[in-house]
Structure formats: C-alpha cells, structure tokens
Design an enzyme around this catalytic site. Sequence first.
Site, PDB file in Angstrom:
ATOM      1  N   HIS A 151      21.405  38.117 -10.873  1.00 28.21           N
ATOM      2  CA  HIS A 151      20.181  37.319 -10.998  1.00 28.21           C
ATOM      3  C   HIS A 151      20.301  36.334 -12.161  1.00 28.21           C
ATOM      4  CE1 HIS A 151      18.374  40.549  -8.595  1.00 28.21           C
ATOM      5  NE2 HIS A 151      17.260  39.841  -8.493  1.00 28.21           N
ATOM      6  N   ASN A 183      26.839  42.075 -16.558  1.00 28.76           N
ATOM      7  CA  ASN A 183      25.523  42.010 -15.908  1.00 28.76           C
ATOM      8  C   ASN A 183      24.691  43.253 -16.192  1.00 28.76           C
ATOM      9  OD1 ASN A 183      23.485  40.998 -14.104  1.00 28.76           O
ATOM     10  ND2 ASN A 183      24.276  42.346 -12.494  1.00 28.76           N
TER      11      ASN A 183
END
Lengths: 340, 340
Positions: A151, A183
């Site tokens: 994201h 991440n």
Amino acid sequence: MSKATLAIIAAVSAATGAAATAALYSSRKDSTPTPSASPTSTTPTAPRAPSPVTPATPTRTPLTHPVDPSGLFQYGFPGPTADLRTHPSLTLSYDRRTRNPHWVAEHITPASLAASNADRRHSVFVEDTSIPEPFRAKLKDYFRSGYDRGHQVPAADAKWSQEAMDSTFVLSNMCPQVGEGFNRDYWAHLEDFCRRLTHRYPSVRIVTGPLYLPKRDSDGKWRVSYEVVGSPPNVSVPTHFYKVVFGEDGRTGGEVAVGAFVLPNAHIDNAKPLAEFEVPVEAVERASGLEFAKLLPAQRRKRLCREVDCSILVKEYGDRQKSFGRQQGGQGGRGLPSSS
Amino acid sequence: MSKATLAIIAAVSAATGAAATAALYSSRKDSTPTPSASPTSTTPTAPRAPSPVTPATPTRTPLTHPVDPSGLFQYGFPGPTADLRTHPSLTLSYDRRTRNPHWVAEHITPASLAASNADRRHSVFVEDTSIPEPFRAKLKDYFRSGYDRGHQVPAADAKWSQEAMDSTFVLSNMCPQVGEGFNRDYWAHLEDFCRRLTHRYPSVRIVTGPLYLPKRDSDGKWRVSYEVVGSPPNVSVPTHFYKVVFGEDGRTGGEVAVGAFVLPNAHIDNAKPLAEFEVPVEAVERASGLEFAKLLPAQRRKRLCREVDCSILVKEYGDRQKSFGRQQGGQGGRGLPSSS
C-alpha cells in the site's frame, strides 16, 4: 546515511555547480538563437505540400511551414496520460509505463484516525479496471513474485469507513515492496510515525510514491537497475520509496512543517534512526520529476524534523495490526510530543 | 529477431492469456464493490475535522468525508508535467524524470525534403531552457559521457529552413545514443529509410523516442538496467529506441500505412535486415505507456512493411552527410518503389 540517499542529495547540492557550468556554455548559447524565437528564420522556398488530412487539433504550426508535426494528433494524442484517480481516502496519479503510481496523496486528522468503522479483513485487493488493460497492474503480476502488494496509502489510515479502506486496496495504490524487514517492518513504522504526527498537527498530508534511483557500479558508472515482475514482465519494482509529509497547524495560511524521507526497498534494520532517511524535498523532486511544494511560500514552511523528533517507534507487526485501533490517538510516540 | 524484441512481442501476445487469468479472479472481484462506487459505504461517524486550509482546487471530495486528499493541490499539483513543446520541425513531450523526451513527432513530405535552405554546420546543440533547471538535460551531462547527443528528429529532415534545423538541436530532442555502429550507422540508415518513404507516400509522419526495456537475467528474473550520465547522474541512457511511422496517401480519411520499429541502443551489424526490428505498434505502446494510433480506424490502417520493402540502404556515414542534399528525392531505396 545510505549511499543512495547521498547520491540524490549530491544531485541537489550540485545545482550550484551546474550554474557555474552553465556559465561556461553561456557565450555559446547567447550566440545561438533559441529554436522557437529565432529572428533569422528563412522563409522556406519549398511550396507547401498538400495537407493530406483535415486539421484535428487547435495547436497547429503556422501555414508558412511546409510541414505540420502536430498533425500526428489526428491519430490520438500519444500521452503520457497520467491517469488521475480520486477516491475517498486518496488521490493518485498512475504511471502507465511502470504500472505503479507516480504519487498517492492522503490526508489524516485526529478525528479521521479516531474513527473505526472498517475492518481490513473485509477488504480485498482489486485491479484498477479504470486503467486500460495494456497498462494495468494485474493481481497475477504480484502472485509468487516474492514481493508484497505494498500500500502507498496504508489501509490503517482509512478506518473511518469501509468504503474508504476498500479504496486503498486498488492495485493503483500499490507497488511491489520487499515484505520482511521493509513493508511489514521499517516502512510500517514510518507509516506509524506519520499517524503519530496528528498528536502534534490537527491536519497531516502525506504523499507517497516509488523511485527508481541509480547507484554507482564498480566501474564508476551510475546505473538504474530494477526488477520487473509478472509473466510477461509488467510491474516495475521500485528501488526506493519516498514520503513527503506536511504537518499543518490548522490555520488558513498558517505554518506548514514539511519533511521528506527516502527509503530503499529493502530490509532495513530497526535500529537505524529515521533521521538517516530524511532528505530535502528538492531531492525527491529531482529524482521523481515531480514538484511537491511549488506554491508553498518559504515563510510558511518549517522543517518537520526540527519541529518534532523524527524517529520510529518499533512495535511487532502482528501486535501493531491487532491493536492499531485501540492505540490510535491514545499513545504518543517516543520523542514526539502529544498535542492531547 | 532479438531477445528484447521477442520480450515485448510476448508482452503483447500475452493479452489473451491475461484475459483468462482475469477470469480466475473475477468471482473475487465481483463480490467486492469497486472502490469508487461501493453501495455499502458507511457514513463516517467521526465528526468532520475542521479544514485547515482554504479549498484551492475544483476537484474536492464530498463534505461527508472527514478528509480531503486532493487538498494537497494547495501546494501545487505534483505532476508529472509532460512538457509539450512545438517547434517548426517537431513537436515533443519531455520526460522530467529521465531528462529525455517521451516522444518526438515530425512530418516530412517530398517538398519539405527537396528544399535545402539550411546547413547543419550553422546549428549548435543548446539546452532547452524552457524546462525547469532541476529537470533539464545539460550539455555537460553528455560531455565525455561516451554517448552521442542523438537527435530523435534528425537534422537532415529539417533542411527546409535554418530555423527548422536549429530547432532539432535542442537537447529535449536528444537522447544519449551509442555513436559507432548505431547513431552514426544503423540508426542513420533507418532515418534514411523513413525519408525514402516519401517516394511512395506524399506525407510521412514519424514518432521517435526512447524505451527502457527489461531483459532476462541469468537468475530468470527480468530487470531493467540503464546507465545515467552526468555528474551528478542526470540523463538516462535508453536501452532501446522506437520509431512509429505513418505513410499517408494524401487523401482526407485515406489509407495509412503504419510500421513500428524497436532497435537496441547498441552496435548493430548493417547486415541485419530492418524487418528483424519491426514490431506491432501495440508492443511499443505497452513498453512506453503511450498510445499512437488510438483514433485511426482499423479499416484505414495498412501494415507498412507489407506495402513497401522495409530494408535499409547502407551508405557510409561521411558520404551520406556530404551528399544527402543531392541524393534526396532523386534516388529510390533498394526495394522501395519510387513514386516519381
């Protein structure tokens, strides 16, 4: 400070040197008329060739020219088309060449983070079908690629409605990101740092996106090198990611604390201070070809990491995911003063 | 056919496979509301946070949302800005990230090539000062880089006026190109082939630009890898170049012969047939993120290399430079029928 960070900072600070070099060439340039405003233009002696097509564009060259380069637009404007998409939780510009966004912008406030009307277990990753198929990032490109669907605007920033959270799961808000160590770790801590800024600022804006930075090879040459995932290869794997952060004081025309961070798309030791990844906004601009604060007057602008302690607060990923809702707004970050 | 060419053709022909894969995910997608049109959106319970800024953009999210991601635009639109430049001899779009053009379009006719009102010895390379300094390709970036300042629209196509030729010498019409064996050889033969098309077509349009293509490494992964020249590194060295060529029959709404070629930015043996570098236009589109023939109806479209023999005519560089003016319009290419 990492080598890559140094490289882009060098690129910025070299602007002074560039000015000096430009001076070397200035006599040459001065003696040459600029192409579009040459006073020495000769009227072509060639007769005007019959135009084979009906003019279709308003930007035509004058009829005194025997050719019409912009007549190409009869077949459609080549682009690039930087698809702009606005969702409740984010606004983004998509890069049809890399199949990643150019940038994704979000806005968070204490109130938007306090709301908890969404559950990420109800959201699923979806392709952005508004992007023409040849240029679209696909779910299958990420499948078994070894990279997370990372994201750019995090789901946890859009808990104020399920629709808002769902809109963070569209693939045009994703880039391939290293999972373990990035991440799910350091990058997540940076996202957490941004959320904690709402303890100090009533309004925080964050722009996030990929970079494709060169590094110096052993032969002394600078090269950009990045993987492209998918079969056939489709989605570029950025070498780095940036966040440009705006802490707004809540007054119209008030002060804005600006900070920029560039992190390698790689495992990062949690012991590394966030300050090591701080860069001038201009460095991100130069590297990305974008502009982030063109209209922000210098007198309104403060340096974020002078206003607050730019540091991460390490929590385990699982704990963070589970407890995020409860902790938000209730826990000040290490060293970051809480406004509540 | 080269490996890189095969790779981008594979990417195009895989579209069918992609459709099948999409079907695999369709049940998942169908059960998920699309982010921007979800019927299940919940009204946020959080009170609307006070907007800290005066709205500055017309594209605002509805007031029922607690945040305003597009409010970022108060600091300026991030871009990307694809600087569009129109000159007498060419129209181009500039890529601020790579410091190369995205594409450069030109238009040639028998008459425009027959005119000889310009001398390239009177033209000098100039930086495009209309591009903001941080994003501008500099003369010093090319200096001692080992690469030619490679015209995308060749100077020899703009002999109809000195101003027109001068405007091909702006750096936004350049990319770093391998000199020996490419820019001064095979690439020049391709440019010559395009000019010879005016023997058959009364109007020829050519779009030229750089590509940054992945190749398969020994570990089986696809990687894009390219040098960046300048100190600090500034201008990307494309891995390949494309030309998309439109041969127009001179009638409004008439037939258009379309051909596309992708060549590696490397020494190419003159013995290699040009046909080996022919690719579907869609392959260039997919690789570049651009679109070249969106508005050209299929029934008007012909395949160039079925209409003419797509082959180069090898002449020595020095001879070609010297004799170009005299030969133009007077010599049909090998296998390319002359219309005169």
